[in-house]
Design an enzyme around this catalytic site. Structure first.
Site, PDB file in Angstrom:
ATOM      1  N   GLU A   1       0.844  -1.195   0.000  1.00 53.44           N
ATOM      2  CA  GLU A   1       0.000   0.000   0.000  1.00 53.44           C
ATOM      3  C   GLU A   1       0.881   1.247   0.000  1.00 53.44           C
ATOM      4  O   GLU A   1       1.920   1.289   0.664  1.00 53.44           O
ATOM      5  CB  GLU A   1      -0.907  -0.006   1.237  1.00 53.44           C
ATOM      6  CG  GLU A   1      -1.919   1.110   1.289  1.00 53.44           C
ATOM      7  CD  GLU A   1      -2.890   0.952   2.460  1.00 53.44           C
ATOM      8  OE1 GLU A   1      -3.422   1.970   2.915  1.00 53.44           O
ATOM      9  OE2 GLU A   1      -3.091  -0.200   2.925  1.00 53.44           O
TER      10      GLU A   1
ATOM     11  N   ASP B   1       0.243   5.375   0.520  1.00 52.38           N
ATOM     12  CA  ASP B   1      -0.836   6.242   1.025  1.00 52.38           C
ATOM     13  C   ASP B   1      -0.541   7.728   0.958  1.00 52.38           C
ATOM     14  O   ASP B   1       0.538   8.187   1.352  1.00 52.38           O
ATOM     15  CB  ASP B   1      -1.081   5.957   2.523  1.00 52.38           C
ATOM     16  CG  ASP B   1      -1.691   4.612   2.789  1.00 52.38           C
ATOM     17  OD1 ASP B   1      -2.201   4.001   1.846  1.00 52.38           O
ATOM     18  OD2 ASP B   1      -1.653   4.176   3.950  1.00 52.38           O
TER      19      ASP B   1
ATOM     20  N   GLU C   1      -2.956  10.525   2.902  1.00 55.39           N
ATOM     21  CA  GLU C   1      -4.164  10.788   3.697  1.00 55.39           C
ATOM     22  C   GLU C   1      -4.132  12.254   4.123  1.00 55.39           C
ATOM     23  O   GLU C   1      -3.131  12.716   4.685  1.00 55.39           O
ATOM     24  CB  GLU C   1      -4.228   9.881   4.928  1.00 55.39           C
ATOM     25  CG  GLU C   1      -4.524   8.431   4.589  1.00 55.39           C
ATOM     26  CD  GLU C   1      -4.708   7.583   5.832  1.00 55.39           C
ATOM     27  OE1 GLU C   1      -5.821   7.080   6.044  1.00 55.39           O
ATOM     28  OE2 GLU C   1      -3.739   7.443   6.612  1.00 55.39           O
TER      29      GLU C   1
ATOM     30  N   THR D   1       1.434  10.419   5.154  1.00 58.28           N
ATOM     31  CA  THR D   1       1.841   9.413   4.174  1.00 58.28           C
ATOM     32  C   THR D   1       2.297   8.148   4.889  1.00 58.28           C
ATOM     33  O   THR D   1       2.767   8.198   6.029  1.00 58.28           O
ATOM     34  CB  THR D   1       2.978   9.932   3.274  1.00 58.28           C
ATOM     35  OG1 THR D   1       4.188  10.054   4.043  1.00 58.28           O
ATOM     36  CG2 THR D   1       2.627  11.288   2.675  1.00 58.28           C
ATOM     37  N   ASN D   2       2.157   7.029   4.198  1.00 58.32           N
ATOM     38  CA  ASN D   2       2.601   5.750   4.756  1.00 58.32           C
ATOM     39  C   ASN D   2       2.867   4.794   3.596  1.00 58.32           C
ATOM     40  O   ASN D   2       2.291   4.951   2.507  1.00 58.32           O
ATOM     41  CB  ASN D   2       1.548   5.166   5.702  1.00 58.32           C
ATOM     42  CG  ASN D   2       2.125   4.160   6.689  1.00 58.32           C
ATOM     43  OD1 ASN D   2       3.290   3.790   6.621  1.00 58.32           O
ATOM     44  ND2 ASN D   2       1.289   3.701   7.615  1.00 58.32           N
TER      45      ASN D   2
ATOM     46  N   ARG E   1       5.320   3.330   8.654  1.00 53.65           N
ATOM     47  CA  ARG E   1       6.345   4.171   8.017  1.00 53.65           C
ATOM     48  C   ARG E   1       5.758   5.560   7.746  1.00 53.65           C
ATOM     49  O   ARG E   1       5.864   6.097   6.638  1.00 53.65           O
ATOM     50  CB  ARG E   1       6.820   3.532   6.720  1.00 53.65           C
ATOM     51  CG  ARG E   1       7.500   2.176   6.896  1.00 53.65           C
ATOM     52  CD  ARG E   1       8.098   1.708   5.588  1.00 53.65           C
ATOM     53  NE  ARG E   1       8.842   0.476   5.754  1.00 53.65           N
ATOM     54  CZ  ARG E   1       8.430  -0.720   5.329  1.00 53.65           C
ATOM     55  NH1 ARG E   1       7.252  -0.844   4.713  1.00 53.65           N
ATOM     56  NH2 ARG E   1       9.185  -1.793   5.501  1.00 53.65           N
ATOM     57  N   GLU E   2       5.175   6.165   8.751  1.00 54.41           N
ATOM     58  CA  GLU E   2       4.467   7.422   8.571  1.00 54.41           C
ATOM     59  C   GLU E   2       5.425   8.612   8.472  1.00 54.41           C
ATOM     60  O   GLU E   2       6.394   8.721   9.229  1.00 54.41           O
ATOM     61  CB  GLU E   2       3.500   7.668   9.730  1.00 54.41           C
ATOM     62  CG  GLU E   2       2.386   6.652   9.861  1.00 54.41           C
ATOM     63  CD  GLU E   2       2.744   5.467  10.736  1.00 54.41           C
ATOM     64  OE1 GLU E   2       3.956   5.314  11.058  1.00 54.41           O
ATOM     65  OE2 GLU E   2       1.848   4.698  11.114  1.00 54.41           O
TER      66      GLU E   2
ATOM     67  N   TRP F   1      -8.979  10.396  15.994  1.00 51.86           N
ATOM     68  CA  TRP F   1      -7.524  10.596  15.944  1.00 51.86           C
ATOM     69  C   TRP F   1      -7.063  11.644  14.926  1.00 51.86           C
ATOM     70  O   TRP F   1      -5.936  12.156  15.031  1.00 51.86           O
ATOM     71  CB  TRP F   1      -6.816   9.282  15.597  1.00 51.86           C
ATOM     72  CG  TRP F   1      -7.168   8.733  14.239  1.00 51.86           C
ATOM     73  CD1 TRP F   1      -8.192   7.894  13.940  1.00 51.86           C
ATOM     74  CD2 TRP F   1      -6.500   8.999  13.002  1.00 51.86           C
ATOM     75  NE1 TRP F   1      -8.207   7.618  12.597  1.00 51.86           N
ATOM     76  CE2 TRP F   1      -7.173   8.280  11.995  1.00 51.86           C
ATOM     77  CE3 TRP F   1      -5.391   9.774  12.642  1.00 51.86           C
ATOM     78  CZ2 TRP F   1      -6.788   8.324  10.645  1.00 51.86           C
ATOM     79  CZ3 TRP F   1      -5.001   9.810  11.309  1.00 51.86           C
ATOM     80  CH2 TRP F   1      -5.694   9.086  10.331  1.00 51.86           C
TER      81      TRP F   1
ATOM     82  N   GLY G   1      -4.818  14.662  17.297  1.00 47.31           N
ATOM     83  CA  GLY G   1      -4.891  13.418  18.051  1.00 47.31           C
ATOM     84  C   GLY G   1      -6.271  13.085  18.574  1.00 47.31           C
ATOM     85  O   GLY G   1      -6.407  12.297  19.524  1.00 47.31           O
TER      86      GLY G   1
END
Length: 296
Positions: free
Chosen positions: A109, A111, A113, A127-128, A137-138, A203, A207
């Site tokens: 994947e 990403d 977001e 992103t990831n 891996r953000e 979240w 947060g």
């Protein structure tokens, strides 16, 4: 047979101009894409819409449901472009996700977001990258413009060497293939394009401290100018091949040139707000391998 052609500069110039106009028109039509042909709205009970003869797609979110779509084609490597105008105003609690993903429990994947905000606060681009079901891996960024005022181009370059995420042609993140040191890399599983607009007030904004204001609903994101001309479409008739044009073949070995590398450094210096590769509290036993290797 004798030719009856005679040279007429004015006539030939007019023909050349006409050919150029037609060629440019066809290129523009091809680049624009058509959402009716390329995508299916997969959920949302009518909250996702394709309008303007297939040139624009919109997703909406209200208190009852969000919405989403996916590509009809699967891809194995390529460059994908999409222009998106994000939810304006007070979009706190909302997430607009745009990503590539394979099927199965050990999925790959890539990403984007977009995390909503209170009016006047910046959007966060989250992103990831997952490989074989493993993510974490953000990296997160602000952008240098208002992404709700107009359409901006978000691109994913994915080839055997690296994954690069772009905003308006500027690279913001690179994830290199580091299989040589034991880091899994997404390279074998074809992926579809997905996007969704959904509520993540637990979240998404500060947060989860800021909740979704449903008096502002429906929230709407808009899409146009999808382009997969430089992507390899996975063949449904074969389990081991994908179709790539000659132009796309160049993309399969594309690296970042010096200018792009400098732009990437500029973004990461000025707009990156979170990087998993520096989060020692999150990884007390040691940072992931790709974070500490010399090539990163």
């Amino acid at each position: 047979m004798a030719s009856s052609f005679s040279y007429n500069p004015s006539q030939n110039l007019a023909i050349l101009l006409l050919v150029a106009f037609i060629t440019n028109y066809l290129v523009l039509v091809a680049v624009a894409g058509n959402f009716n042909q390329d995508f299916d709205i997969t959920w949302g009970d009518g909250r996702g819409k394709i309008v303007n003869n297939g040139q624009v797609l919109t997703l909406s979110l209200d208190k009852a449901s969000g919405s989403g779509f996916q590509s009809k084609d699967q891809y194995l490597f390529g460059k994908i472009d999409m222009q998106i105008k994000l939810v304006p105003g007070n979009s706190a609690g909302t997430v607009t996700a745009y990503y590539l993903r394979s099927e199965g429990s050990s999925w790959d994947e890539i990403d984007f977001e977009f995390l909503g905000n209170l009016s006047g606060d910046p959007y966060i681009v989250h992103t990831n990258i997952f490989s074989q079901g493993k993510g974490n891996r953000e990296q997160q960024f602000y952008v240098w413009f208002d992404p709700t005022a107009d359409f901006h181009t978000y691109s994913i370059l994915w080839n055997p060497q690296h994954v690069v995420l772009y905003v308006d042609g500027t690279p913001i993140r690179e994830f290199k293939n580091m299989e040589s040191i034991g880091v899994a890399y997404p390279k074998n599983q074809p992926m579809k394009i997905y996007s969704s607009l959904w509520n993540a007030e637990e979240w998404a904004t500060r947060g989860g401290l800021v909740k979704t204001d449903w008096t502002k609903a429906p929230f709407t994101a808009s899409y146009k100018s999808f382009n997969d001309d430089q992507a390899c479409v996975w063949s449904s008739s074969s389990s081991s091949s994908s179709s790539c044009s000659n132009t796309t073949s160049v993309m399969l070995s594309q690296e970042l040139d010096t200018t792009s590398q400098e732009r990437l450094k500029w973004v990461q210096k000025n707009y990156m707000i979170y990087n998993y590769c520096t989060d020692t509290q999150r990884f007390p036993q040691g940072l992931p391998l790709e974070c500490t290797a010399p090539a990163q």
